[in-house]
Design an enzyme around this catalytic site. Structure first.
Site, PDB file in Angstrom:
ATOM      1  N   ASN A 126     -28.897 -35.826   5.820  1.00 34.76           N
ATOM      2  CA  ASN A 126     -28.926 -34.673   4.437  1.00 34.76           C
ATOM      3  C   ASN A 126     -29.519 -35.154   3.988  1.00 34.76           C
ATOM      4  OD1 ASN A 126     -27.097 -36.984   4.404  1.00 34.76           O
ATOM      5  ND2 ASN A 126     -25.497 -35.389   3.643  1.00 34.76           N
ATOM      6  N   GLU A 185     -30.119 -33.730  -0.735  1.00 32.90           N
ATOM      7  CA  GLU A 185     -29.797 -33.723  -1.152  1.00 32.90           C
ATOM      8  C   GLU A 185     -30.682 -33.200  -3.015  1.00 32.90           C
ATOM      9  OE1 GLU A 185     -25.716 -35.803  -2.216  1.00 32.90           O
ATOM     10  OE2 GLU A 185     -24.799 -34.776  -0.277  1.00 32.90           O
ATOM     11  N   CYS A 238     -28.693 -30.101   4.601  1.00 28.58           N
ATOM     12  CA  CYS A 238     -27.492 -31.032   5.921  1.00 28.58           C
ATOM     13  C   CYS A 238     -28.974 -31.244   6.780  1.00 28.58           C
ATOM     14  CB  CYS A 238     -26.439 -29.508   6.666  1.00 28.58           C
ATOM     15  SG  CYS A 238     -25.205 -28.825   5.729  1.00 28.58           S
ATOM     16  N   GLU A 281     -27.868 -31.282   9.715  1.00 25.22           N
ATOM     17  CA  GLU A 281     -28.139 -30.455  10.994  1.00 25.22           C
ATOM     18  C   GLU A 281     -29.252 -29.543  11.120  1.00 25.22           C
ATOM     19  OE1 GLU A 281     -25.275 -30.786   9.079  1.00 25.22           O
ATOM     20  OE2 GLU A 281     -24.034 -29.934  10.566  1.00 25.22           O
ATOM     21  N   CYS A 309     -20.375 -27.671   8.676  1.00 21.47           N
ATOM     22  CA  CYS A 309     -20.396 -26.761   8.072  1.00 21.47           C
ATOM     23  C   CYS A 309     -20.174 -25.181   8.888  1.00 21.47           C
ATOM     24  CB  CYS A 309     -21.337 -26.418   6.797  1.00 21.47           C
ATOM     25  SG  CYS A 309     -22.883 -26.097   6.686  1.00 21.47           S
ATOM     26  N   CYS A 344     -23.920 -24.657   9.469  1.00 28.36           N
ATOM     27  CA  CYS A 344     -25.021 -25.053  10.115  1.00 28.36           C
ATOM     28  C   CYS A 344     -24.077 -24.773  11.512  1.00 28.36           C
ATOM     29  CB  CYS A 344     -25.073 -26.476  10.231  1.00 28.36           C
ATOM     30  SG  CYS A 344     -25.676 -27.192   8.510  1.00 28.36           S
TER      31      CYS A 344
HETATM   32  N1  THU Z   1     -23.516 -32.188   4.966  1.00 23.25           N
HETATM   33  C1  THU Z   1     -24.356 -31.870   6.472  1.00 23.25           C
HETATM   34  O1  THU Z   1     -24.761 -32.428   6.366  1.00 23.25           O
HETATM   35  N2  THU Z   1     -23.275 -32.098   7.357  1.00 23.25           N
HETATM   36  C2  THU Z   1     -22.617 -31.526   8.047  1.00 23.25           C
HETATM   37  O2  THU Z   1     -21.671 -31.294   9.130  1.00 23.25           O
HETATM   38  C3  THU Z   1     -21.369 -31.221   6.723  1.00 23.25           C
HETATM   39  C4  THU Z   1     -21.869 -31.443   5.531  1.00 23.25           C
HETATM   40  C5  THU Z   1     -24.339 -33.179   3.951  1.00 23.25           C
HETATM   41  C6  THU Z   1     -23.955 -31.619   2.390  1.00 23.25           C
HETATM   42  C7  THU Z   1     -24.003 -32.517   1.622  1.00 23.25           C
HETATM   43  O3  THU Z   1     -25.171 -33.644   1.533  1.00 23.25           O
HETATM   44  C8  THU Z   1     -22.997 -34.017   1.613  1.00 23.25           C
HETATM   45  O4  THU Z   1     -22.444 -33.875   3.492  1.00 23.25           O
HETATM   46  C9  THU Z   1     -21.317 -32.849   1.267  1.00 23.25           C
HETATM   47  O5  THU Z   1     -21.389 -32.456   1.601  1.00 23.25           O
END
Ligand code: THU
Length: 135
Positions: free
Chosen positions: A43, A45, A54, A56, A87, A90
């Protein structure tokens, strides 16, 4: 070494590179092509929170940039007591390149916690086939 091990190691290594200063929730993901190539992502941010992406999405982008077009298996790794399932967005991203029976493995830092099929995570999904006009 199994494909699951390879996916886990790749996702775990990517997770170590995660840029998650706001949630402090580092996630790694990996996808395998039918030919056994593995691509990983983490991920990323952003100070403008909704712009973050994310793990994925990163793994899929790496696969596409390398010429891959099919996902045979996917794996996500994150910590906490709850399962780090992909999520909703994704699940749809995976759906573009995978099938209902494609395994999606959910891991903690210690290893595999649970495996699902994409169809379980995203039932009755809308995919590329919906846009074909051959009935
Ligand atoms: N996140 C992912 O990268 N993949 C997931 O399957 C669930 C959530 C990340 C997004 C964000 O940067 C952090 O987790 C918190 O939500």
């Amino acid at each position: 070494m199994s494909l699951l091990d390879d996916l886990f190691r790749a996702a775990r290594a990517a997770r170590e590179k995660a840029y998650a200063p706001y949630s402090r929730f580092a996630v790694g993901a990996a996808v395998a092509t039918p030919g056994g190539e593995i691509f990983a992502g983490c991920n990323v941010e952003n100070a403008s929170y909704p712009v973050g992406s994310c793990a994925e999405a990163g793994a899929i982008a790496a696969m596409i940039a390398a010429g891959g077009r099919r996902i045979a298996a996917a794996l996500v790794v994150g910590e906490g007591t709850a399962l780090v399932t992909p999520c909703g967005a994704c699940r749809q991203r995976l759906r573009e390149f995978a099938r209902e029976d494609t395994p999606v493995h959910v891991c903690g830092p210690e290893g595999l916690r649970r495996s699902f099929t994409l169809g379980e995570l995203l039932p009755l999904s809308f995919g590329p086939d919906n846009l074909t006009n051959d009935g």
